[in-house]
Design an enzyme around this catalytic site. Structure first.
Site, PDB file in Angstrom:
ATOM      1  N   CYS A 148      20.356 -35.922 -19.245  1.00 21.14           N
ATOM      2  CA  CYS A 148      21.092 -36.474 -18.097  1.00 21.14           C
ATOM      3  C   CYS A 148      20.817 -35.722 -16.790  1.00 21.14           C
ATOM      4  O   CYS A 148      21.104 -36.238 -15.711  1.00 21.14           O
ATOM      5  CB  CYS A 148      22.582 -36.501 -18.393  1.00 21.14           C
ATOM      6  SG  CYS A 148      22.966 -37.536 -19.810  1.00 21.14           S
TER       7      CYS A 148
ATOM      8  N   HIS B 113      26.165 -37.466 -11.466  1.00 22.07           N
ATOM      9  CA  HIS B 113      25.761 -38.118 -12.709  1.00 22.07           C
ATOM     10  C   HIS B 113      26.945 -38.942 -13.220  1.00 22.07           C
ATOM     11  O   HIS B 113      28.087 -38.488 -13.197  1.00 22.07           O
ATOM     12  CB  HIS B 113      25.372 -37.054 -13.743  1.00 22.07           C
ATOM     13  CG  HIS B 113      25.188 -37.602 -15.109  1.00 22.07           C
ATOM     14  ND1 HIS B 113      24.422 -38.724 -15.363  1.00 22.07           N
ATOM     15  CD2 HIS B 113      25.674 -37.201 -16.316  1.00 22.07           C
ATOM     16  CE1 HIS B 113      24.440 -38.983 -16.656  1.00 22.07           C
ATOM     17  NE2 HIS B 113      25.200 -38.074 -17.257  1.00 22.07           N
TER      18      HIS B 113
ATOM     19  N   ASN C 167      26.908 -44.575 -18.931  1.00 19.91           N
ATOM     20  CA  ASN C 167      26.052 -43.403 -18.742  1.00 19.91           C
ATOM     21  C   ASN C 167      24.597 -43.807 -19.019  1.00 19.91           C
ATOM     22  O   ASN C 167      24.227 -44.064 -20.158  1.00 19.91           O
ATOM     23  CB  ASN C 167      26.510 -42.303 -19.707  1.00 19.91           C
ATOM     24  CG  ASN C 167      25.725 -41.013 -19.544  1.00 19.91           C
ATOM     25  OD1 ASN C 167      24.691 -40.975 -18.890  1.00 19.91           O
ATOM     26  ND2 ASN C 167      26.218 -39.957 -20.155  1.00 19.91           N
TER      27      ASN C 167
HETATM   28  O1  UT7 Z   1      25.990 -37.262 -19.889  1.00 18.69           O
HETATM   29  C1  UT7 Z   1      26.002 -36.054 -20.570  1.00 18.69           C
HETATM   30  C2  UT7 Z   1      27.288 -35.433 -20.541  1.00 18.69           C
HETATM   31  N1  UT7 Z   1      28.242 -36.177 -21.318  1.00 18.69           N
HETATM   32  C3  UT7 Z   1      29.493 -36.128 -20.978  1.00 18.69           C
HETATM   33  O2  UT7 Z   1      29.776 -35.528 -19.998  1.00 18.69           O
HETATM   34  C4  UT7 Z   1      30.519 -36.742 -21.869  1.00 18.69           C
HETATM   35  C5  UT7 Z   1      31.672 -35.774 -21.999  1.00 18.69           C
HETATM   36  N2  UT7 Z   1      32.770 -36.230 -22.887  1.00 18.69           N
HETATM   37  C6  UT7 Z   1      33.518 -37.297 -22.585  1.00 18.69           C
HETATM   38  O3  UT7 Z   1      33.280 -38.008 -21.651  1.00 18.69           O
HETATM   39  C7  UT7 Z   1      34.766 -37.528 -23.438  1.00 18.69           C
HETATM   40  O4  UT7 Z   1      34.957 -36.405 -24.274  1.00 18.69           O
HETATM   41  C8  UT7 Z   1      34.684 -38.803 -24.311  1.00 18.69           C
HETATM   42  C9  UT7 Z   1      34.809 -40.025 -23.441  1.00 18.69           C
HETATM   43  C10 UT7 Z   1      33.395 -38.822 -25.092  1.00 18.69           C
HETATM   44  C11 UT7 Z   1      35.854 -38.834 -25.301  1.00 18.69           C
HETATM   45  O5  UT7 Z   1      37.097 -38.746 -24.604  1.00 18.69           O
HETATM   46  P1  UT7 Z   1      38.229 -37.722 -25.083  1.00 18.69           P
HETATM   47  O6  UT7 Z   1      39.379 -37.936 -24.214  1.00 18.69           O
HETATM   48  O7  UT7 Z   1      37.585 -36.372 -25.081  1.00 18.69           O
HETATM   49  O8  UT7 Z   1      38.551 -38.252 -26.529  1.00 18.69           O
HETATM   50  P2  UT7 Z   1      38.421 -37.479 -27.923  1.00 18.69           P
HETATM   51  O9  UT7 Z   1      36.986 -37.320 -28.306  1.00 18.69           O
HETATM   52  O10 UT7 Z   1      39.272 -36.258 -27.890  1.00 18.69           O
HETATM   53  O11 UT7 Z   1      39.065 -38.530 -28.912  1.00 18.69           O
HETATM   54  C12 UT7 Z   1      40.448 -38.868 -28.809  1.00 18.69           C
HETATM   55  C13 UT7 Z   1      40.747 -39.920 -29.846  1.00 18.69           C
HETATM   56  C14 UT7 Z   1      40.272 -39.577 -31.252  1.00 18.69           C
HETATM   57  O12 UT7 Z   1      41.254 -40.043 -32.164  1.00 18.69           O
HETATM   58  P3  UT7 Z   1      42.311 -39.013 -32.809  1.00 18.69           P
HETATM   59  O13 UT7 Z   1      41.480 -38.011 -33.544  1.00 18.69           O
HETATM   60  O14 UT7 Z   1      43.053 -38.420 -31.649  1.00 18.69           O
HETATM   61  O15 UT7 Z   1      43.126 -39.903 -33.685  1.00 18.69           O
HETATM   62  C15 UT7 Z   1      39.016 -40.389 -31.413  1.00 18.69           C
HETATM   63  O16 UT7 Z   1      38.764 -40.724 -32.781  1.00 18.69           O
HETATM   64  O17 UT7 Z   1      40.093 -41.151 -29.507  1.00 18.69           O
HETATM   65  C16 UT7 Z   1      39.366 -41.641 -30.636  1.00 18.69           C
HETATM   66  N3  UT7 Z   1      38.196 -42.371 -30.174  1.00 18.69           N
HETATM   67  C17 UT7 Z   1      38.225 -43.682 -29.861  1.00 18.69           C
HETATM   68  N4  UT7 Z   1      39.227 -44.586 -29.904  1.00 18.69           N
HETATM   69  C18 UT7 Z   1      38.944 -45.836 -29.500  1.00 18.69           C
HETATM   70  C19 UT7 Z   1      36.935 -41.899 -29.948  1.00 18.69           C
HETATM   71  N5  UT7 Z   1      36.164 -42.897 -29.500  1.00 18.69           N
HETATM   72  C20 UT7 Z   1      36.935 -44.000 -29.436  1.00 18.69           C
HETATM   73  C21 UT7 Z   1      36.707 -45.334 -29.037  1.00 18.69           C
HETATM   74  N6  UT7 Z   1      37.732 -46.214 -29.087  1.00 18.69           N
HETATM   75  N7  UT7 Z   1      35.493 -45.762 -28.595  1.00 18.69           N
END
Ligand code: UT7
Length: 318
Positions: A113, A245, A275
């Site tokens: 990225c 980005h 992204n």
């Molecule tokens: O480009 C390179 C750099 N990349 C980035 O900068 C990405 C950085 N990370 C992020 O943008 C975020 O961490 C994400 C968008 C990937 C995830 O958001 P989050 O607020 O960190 O969510 P999380 O991973 O902590 O997941 C929270 C919950 C989980 O469920 P439980 O364990 O709390 O029950 C996940 O299983 O959300 C669940 N979850 C989803 N639910 C519905 C994960 N993906 C999904 C989904 N739909 N697509």
């Protein structure tokens, strides 16, 4: 010493659109979750037979038109991509052939990225030392081809697209400063673990520890913004536009807060295409140039963070 001036910008998104509602029918997710956590509403995805080079070619032709140059005027082609059409020849060589530009050096650069700011850094150095006068810099990706479409934690995040700029040697300020970094100690947090190189081609899909990447990205980008301003004797109010980005709206908002920039001065396109990795900054840049928000003479700050980890910033007097 010549400066690297932006002569023209271009971009291209594939026609096929996958909305959050479409994803609801494919995996256990909701439009509300994707919007709240990422800001993404839809993404563009290539169709069968459409490749990274197809997207790069269209973006490049737009950028050359905007610059008023022919492909034969270009003396270096750089393509930042993580999703090349083939192992080799490089997408840059394929693109050179498509553009009917022969003989100039052409190579790919892989920094995920942060690829576009890395490529700008290389192009700037070629121009400053007099080795090139006109450089075509492209960020092009088909991330949809390296996603596990059953993994809801990654497949909702990415999309395909390409953006390009033509840089030219000039006596205007142009690229004022460029800073790039990497730390491979974080290789496991965001990766495509498999490939032909390690004999694991079946594992060639994106894996991410999203939460940890998020925390690192915010911390590194805050520090990067401070360093970039300090190194150039600028204050926050000197920045006219932040072109970040486009990974996650919450990361973009956090960086804007750090700069004390209202969101009206931040180019945001993540809702439209998710992204797109190395393509995301040139896509956003081109959109804001073409709709008239970015004006000549303004000061622009680009910043990116990606797998590796890699990160970097480009400060431009447009
Ligand atoms: O480009 C390179 C750099 N990349 C980035 O900068 C990405 C950085 N990370 C992020 O943008 C975020 O961490 C994400 C968008 C990937 C995830 O958001 P989050 O607020 O960190 O969510 P999380 O991973 O902590 O997941 C929270 C919950 C989980 O469920 P439980 O364990 O709390 O029950 C996940 O299983 O959300 C669940 N979850 C989803 N639910 C519905 C994960 N993906 C999904 C989904 N739909 N697509």
């Amino acid at each position: 010493m010549p400066a690297s001036c932006i002569l023209g910008t271009g971009s291209y998104l594939p026609e096929r659109v996958v909305t959050n509602a479409d994803l609801e029918t494919m995996i256990d997710t909701t439009d509300a979750w994707i919007r709240e956590r990422t800001g993404i509403e839809k993404r563009h995805v290539v169709v069968d037979g459409e490749t990274c080079c197809d997207l790069a070619e269209k973006a490049s032709r737009n950028a050359l038109d905007a610059a008023g140059l022919q492909a034969s005027d270009i003396d270096l082609i750089l393509v930042a991509t993580t999703t090349p059409d083939q192992f080799f020849p490089s997408t840059a060589c394929l693109l050179q052939h498509r553009l009917d530009a022969h003989g100039c050096p052409a190579f790919d650069l892989q920094a995920v990225c942060a690829g576009f700011v890395y490529a700008l850094d290389v192009a700037d150095k070629y121009i400053r030392c007099g080795a090139a006068r006109h450089v075509l810099v492209v960020g092009a990706e088909t991330f949809s081809r390296v996603l596990d479409w059953t993994d809801r934690s990654t497949c909702v995040l990415f999309g395909d697209g390409a953006g390009a700029v033509v840089l030219g040697a000039g006596d205007q300020p142009g690229i004022i400063s460029s800073r790039i970094y990497a730390d491979g100690a974080y290789k496991d947090l965001l990766q495509i673990p498999g490939g032909h190189g390690n004999g694991r081609p079946d594992e060639a899909f994106v894996e991410m520890k999203g939460n940890e990447v998020f925390r690192f990205a915010v911390t590194k980008l805050w520090r990067l913004v401070d360093e970039t301003l300090a190194a150039n004797g600028l204050s926050r109010s000197d920045i006219d536009w932040l072109i970040p980005h486009q990974a996650n709206l919450r990361i973009i908002q956090a960086t804007a807060r750090k700069l004390d920039l209202p969101m009206e001065r931040v180019v945001v396109t993540v809702h439209e295409h998710g992204n797109t990795s190395s393509a995301s900054i040139p896509l956003a840049f081109d959109q804001a140039v073409r709709d008239g928000r970015i004006q000549r003479g303004q000061t622009l700050l680009m910043e990116a963070f990606g797998g590796g980890f890699t990160w970097g910033s480009t400060l431009i007097k447009y």
